[in-house]
Design a protein around this motif. Structure first.
Motif, PDB file in Angstrom:
ATOM      1  N   LEU A  31       0.893  -1.164   0.095  1.00 29.37           N
ATOM      2  CA  LEU A  31       0.094   0.110  -0.022  1.00 29.37           C
ATOM      3  C   LEU A  31       0.916   1.276  -0.034  1.00 29.37           C
ATOM      4  N   ALA A  32       2.026   1.101   0.786  1.00 28.50           N
ATOM      5  CA  ALA A  32       2.922   2.440   0.806  1.00 28.50           C
ATOM      6  C   ALA A  32       3.426   2.580  -0.559  1.00 28.50           C
ATOM      7  N   VAL A  33       3.703   1.592  -1.394  1.00 25.83           N
ATOM      8  CA  VAL A  33       4.450   1.701  -2.950  1.00 25.83           C
ATOM      9  C   VAL A  33       3.142   2.253  -3.526  1.00 25.83           C
ATOM     10  N   TRP A  34       1.962   1.747  -3.470  1.00 25.27           N
ATOM     11  CA  TRP A  34       0.808   2.180  -4.200  1.00 25.27           C
ATOM     12  C   TRP A  34       0.685   3.722  -4.212  1.00 25.27           C
ATOM     13  N   LEU A  35       0.610   4.287  -2.635  1.00 25.14           N
ATOM     14  CA  LEU A  35       0.498   5.493  -2.466  1.00 25.14           C
ATOM     15  C   LEU A  35       1.539   6.216  -3.065  1.00 25.14           C
ATOM     16  N   SER A  36       2.822   5.834  -3.099  1.00 27.48           N
ATOM     17  CA  SER A  36       3.806   6.696  -3.504  1.00 27.48           C
ATOM     18  C   SER A  36       3.524   7.126  -5.108  1.00 27.48           C
ATOM     19  N   GLY A  37       2.967   6.002  -5.850  1.00 25.75           N
ATOM     20  CA  GLY A  37       2.909   6.138  -7.053  1.00 25.75           C
ATOM     21  C   GLY A  37       1.512   6.865  -7.377  1.00 25.75           C
ATOM     22  N   ALA A  38       0.666   7.058  -6.415  1.00 23.88           N
ATOM     23  CA  ALA A  38      -0.403   7.801  -6.656  1.00 23.88           C
ATOM     24  C   ALA A  38      -0.076   9.384  -6.230  1.00 23.88           C
ATOM     25  N   ALA A  39       0.973   9.567  -5.839  1.00 22.90           N
ATOM     26  CA  ALA A  39       1.135  11.128  -5.553  1.00 22.90           C
ATOM     27  C   ALA A  39       1.769  11.508  -6.835  1.00 22.90           C
TER      28      ALA A  39
END
Length: 225
Positions: free
Chosen positions: A214-222
Motif C-alpha cells: 500500500l505504501a508503494v501504491w500511495l507513492s505512485g499515486a502522488a
C-alpha cells in the motif's frame, strides 16, 4: 480567485446554465490562469485507476531492467532496509524507562522510525521484493511484461535484498554499533519471530507486507513524488 469562485457558484446555481453559451464562455475565461493559458489540474493525487496504471508501469520498468541493474538496485534496497532497522532498533532499544513503564510507546517509536527505509528505497530507485510482488504482477496482468520477466524480477530482487540486509548486518556488527539495550531488543525480536508458530507468522507477514505494498501504491499515486 474570488471572481473564479463566484463564477463557479453562479454557474452551478443557474438553472439555464446548459443553454447559455455566453455565460459558459465567460466562465471559461474567468477560470483561466493568470498567464492566460488553459486551466491545468492541480490535484496532488491520482485517481485509483491512474494509480493502478502507474503501479503497473513501475513494475514493468523494474522488470525490464538489465538483470545486473535489478540485482544492484535490490542490494541497495536491502541496505536501506538495514538502515531503517538499525535506526529503529537503536532508538527503541535504548529507552529502558519507557519500555518498562509503557511498552506500547516503545513499539510506537520503533514503528515510526522503521518505515524510513521505504522512503529511501522509493526516492532513490532501489528495488524491494515486497514492492515487486505487487507491481510486477500488475504489469503482467496489463500485458506489459512476460511471465519469465516476472520470475526473474522476483528472484533477483529477493536475492539482492537478502545480500543487502545481510551485508549491512555484518557491517553493523563489525563496527560494534548494536550494543546494550539495542542488542537486547534485536536478539529478543529475532528469537520471538523465529520461535512463533508457522501459521500466525505467515498471516502476520501477509498483513505486514500488505501495508508495504500500500505504501508503494500511495507513492505512485502522488503526482509530486
Amino acid at each position: 480567485m474570488v471572481v473564479a469562485l463566484a463564477a463557479i457558484a453562479l454557474a452551478a446555481s443557474s438553472p439555464d446554465r446548459a443553454v447559455n453559451p455566453p455565460r459558459a464562455a465567460a466562465l471559461r475565461r474567468s477560470l483561466q490562469l493568470r498567464g492566460g493559458g488553459p486551466v491545468q489540474s492541480v490535484a496532488s493525487v491520482k485517481t485509483p485507476p491512474e494509480a493502478y496504471r502507474s503501479l503497473a508501469e513501475k513494475g514493468a520498468a523494474n522488470a525490464k531492467l538489465d538483470p545486473l541493474k535489478i540485482l544492484h538496485q535490490s542490494i541497495m534496497g536491502g541496505c536501506y532496509v538495514g538502515f531503517g532497522g538499525l535506526l529503529s532498533t537503536m532508538v527503541a532499544g535504548n529507552v529502558p524507562g519507557i519500555a518498562a513503564s509503557n511498552p506500547g510507546l516503545q513499539k510506537l517509536l520503533f514503528a515510526a522510525l522503521f518505515p524510513m527505509n521505504l522512503l529511501l528505497i522509493l526516492n532513490t530507485g532501489g528495488q524491494l521484493f515486497t514492492g515487486n510482488a505487487a507491481a510486477v504482477p500488475a504489469a503482467l496482468y496489463e500485458g506489459l511484461v512476460t511471465f519469465p520477466l516476472l520470475v526473474q524480477s522476483w528472484l533477483l530482487s529477493f536475492v539482492g535484498n537478502l545480500i543487502g540486509c545481510a551485508g549491512f548486518a555484518l557491517a553493523a556488527n563489525y563496527c560494534g554499533i548494536v550494543t546494550g539495550g539495542a542488542a537486547e531488543l534485536a536478539a529478543s525480536t529475532a528469537v520471538k519471530k523465529c520461535g512463533a508458530a508457522f501459521g500466525p507468522t505467515l498471516v502476520k507477514a501477509v498483513l505486514c507486507n500488505w501495508l508495504v505494498c500500500l505504501a508503494v501504491w500511495l507513492s505512485g499515486a502522488a503526482n509530486d513524488m
